[in-house]
Write a protein that holds these residues in place. Structure first.
Motif, short mmCIF file in Angstrom:
data_model
loop_
_atom_site.label_atom_id
_atom_site.label_comp_id
_atom_site.label_asym_id
_atom_site.label_seq_id
_atom_site.Cartn_x
_atom_site.Cartn_y
_atom_site.Cartn_z
N VAL A 233 10.58 5.98 -7.03
CA VAL A 233 9.44 5.85 -5.51
C VAL A 233 10.13 5.09 -4.74
CG1 VAL A 233 7.02 5.91 -5.18
CG2 VAL A 233 7.87 6.82 -6.89
N ALA A 234 10.22 3.63 -5.20
CA ALA A 234 9.96 2.50 -3.73
C ALA A 234 11.28 2.60 -3.29
CB ALA A 234 10.19 1.19 -4.64
N PRO B 69 0.45 -1.28 0.00
CA PRO B 69 0.02 0.19 0.33
C PRO B 69 1.18 1.07 0.20
CG PRO B 69 -1.04 -1.94 1.40
CD PRO B 69 0.78 -2.56 1.17
N ARG B 70 2.06 1.37 0.88
CA ARG B 70 2.99 2.44 0.99
C ARG B 70 3.11 2.70 -0.18
NH1 ARG B 70 5.19 0.39 5.60
NH2 ARG B 70 7.36 0.18 3.91
N PRO C 171 12.12 2.27 1.68
CA PRO C 171 14.11 2.16 2.70
C PRO C 171 14.83 0.59 2.80
CG PRO C 171 12.68 3.84 4.38
CD PRO C 171 12.10 2.74 3.32
N ALA C 172 16.20 1.01 2.56
CA ALA C 172 16.51 -0.71 3.56
C ALA C 172 16.19 -0.51 4.63
CB ALA C 172 17.89 -0.41 2.40
N LEU D 135 13.11 -5.96 -3.38
CA LEU D 135 12.06 -6.07 -4.49
C LEU D 135 12.66 -6.09 -5.92
CD1 LEU D 135 9.99 -2.39 -4.33
CD2 LEU D 135 9.10 -4.68 -4.88
N ALA D 136 12.10 -7.17 -6.88
CA ALA D 136 13.31 -7.97 -7.88
C ALA D 136 13.11 -7.30 -8.99
CB ALA D 136 13.24 -9.27 -7.55
N TRP D 137 13.83 -6.96 -10.06
CA TRP D 137 13.57 -6.27 -11.42
C TRP D 137 14.94 -7.03 -12.11
CZ3 TRP D 137 15.64 -3.71 -7.50
CH2 TRP D 137 16.50 -2.87 -8.05
N ARG D 138 14.34 -6.99 -13.69
CA ARG D 138 15.83 -7.78 -14.29
C ARG D 138 16.36 -6.11 -14.84
NH1 ARG D 138 16.55 -11.99 -17.02
NH2 ARG D 138 17.59 -10.21 -18.64
#
Length: 337
Positions: free
Chosen positions: A288-289, A107-108, A294-295, A271-274
């Motif tokens: 934004v994430a 949601p954040r 934040p970590a 969070l994972a992405w290519r």
């Protein structure tokens, strides 16, 4: 017929003077007159009545003017949108997540993206467990996935956003519910409720690995597709389960949570992405994430470029994960004093 012909026609139609129209277009008058003649030849009609003293639209010219203005306005809008999309202000980003464990982070993220980039559409794919989400990100089916470390897929990056611990959930009238902490070995004879074996759940993997380290294989008597159903079955007395601290917000009559005895089993969410995903919208969502998710302390900034030899989809991490190292295949999660 070319765009320059339409632009020239509108300028002359609005100015009703070839000289003024040429100056407006920053060009000489003879080429402008030639473009109008080419357009009239293409259409097979006269668009202007010309005399030495005046220029006026013919009936065909008046009929042609409004749709041409709409074409040029549409092109301007399309150009503006394309440039905005190139800046990451518009687009679609597909996000894979699973149930209760992402209830706080998701949601954040979605609210912050809507506020910062209302032109970006987040396409949500629920019931996408961590291991499955990693598979879909790796093969390009998902732009962004909620996964768990380690991430050891070529071309896939991950950023840590949370650390969670395994806890035991059991019925409130279970004999072990009287204990302040639950010894994992003490669950050896208990029936378990768990996610389906083929769902790609990292929590199921962590449960089995933790139990196997305690000397037994959990006996799963019933499976359910999400944490809410799993915990409802536990409250009914069907069995016990190991779940995550992020799921303890689920409160049901007859359900209690107890921490595990010994060193905590810590799982890192990410969070994972290519890294080769060309989407500007994805880059905007990641920015934004980074701000709203934040970590956690001790995870540095959480970037893990997928280097390492840990088993794909494994659920755990070591204290060196933020440095790009992966745990051995048989280490399901971090244990900390």
């Amino acid at each position: 017929m070319e765009l320059r012909h339409l632009t020239a026609f509108v300028a002359v139609a609005e100015e009703l003077h070839f000289g003024r129209a040429a100056r407006r277009l920053n060009m000489a008058q003879p080429p402008l007159s030639q473009q109008i003649r080419q357009l009239e030849s293409e259409l097979g009609v006269r668009l202007f009545e010309r005399s030495t003293r005046s220029v006026r639209l013919t009936g065909a010219g008046e009929a042609f003017l409004r749709p041409v203005r709409e074409v040029l306005a549409g092109l301007e809008t399309a150009t503006r949108l394309a440039k905005a999309a190139g800046r990451g202000e518009f687009g679609r980003v597909s996000v894979g997540f699973a149930g209760a464990s992402s209830h706080a982070a998701l949601p954040r993220l979605t609210r912050a993206v809507r506020t910062a980039h209302p032109g970006i559409e987040l396409v949500m794919r629920g019931q996408t467990y961590a291991n499955r989400a990693l598979d879909l990100v790796a093969d390009g089916s998902l732009d962004l996935g909620f996964v768990r470390l380690p991430v050891s897929r070529p071309g896939v990056a991950a950023r840590v956003i949370a650390e969670e611990r395994l806890v035991c959930a059991l019925a409130s009238d279970h004999p072990l519910a009287r204990e302040e902490r639950i010894e994992v070995a003490g669950l050896a004879g208990e029936p378990f409720v768990s996610f389906p074996a083929d769902a790609g759940s990292s929590l199921r993997d962590a449960t089995f690995q933790t139990c196997e380290r305690a000397g037994f294989v959990p006996r799963v008597v019933q499976e359910a597709p999400d944490s809410y159903t799993v915990l409802a079955l536990v409250a009914m007395g069907v069995g016990v389960t190991l779940t995550l601290t992020s799921c303890t917000h689920i409160q049901q009559t007859g359900l209690v949570y107890r921490p595990l005895a010994g060193r905590p089993v810590v799982l890192r969410s990410a969070l994972a992405w290519r890294t080769d995903n060309p989407s500007p919208a994805l880059r905007s969502v990641l920015a934004v994430a980074r701000r709203v998710l934040p970590a956690p302390p001790g995870a540095a900034d959480g970037d893990d470029r997928g280097a390492g030899t840990g088993k794909a989809g494994s659920t755990g991490s070591t204290d060196d994960d933020s440095k790009g190292k992966a745990p051995p295949d048989d280490a399901p999660a971090t244990e900390r004093p």
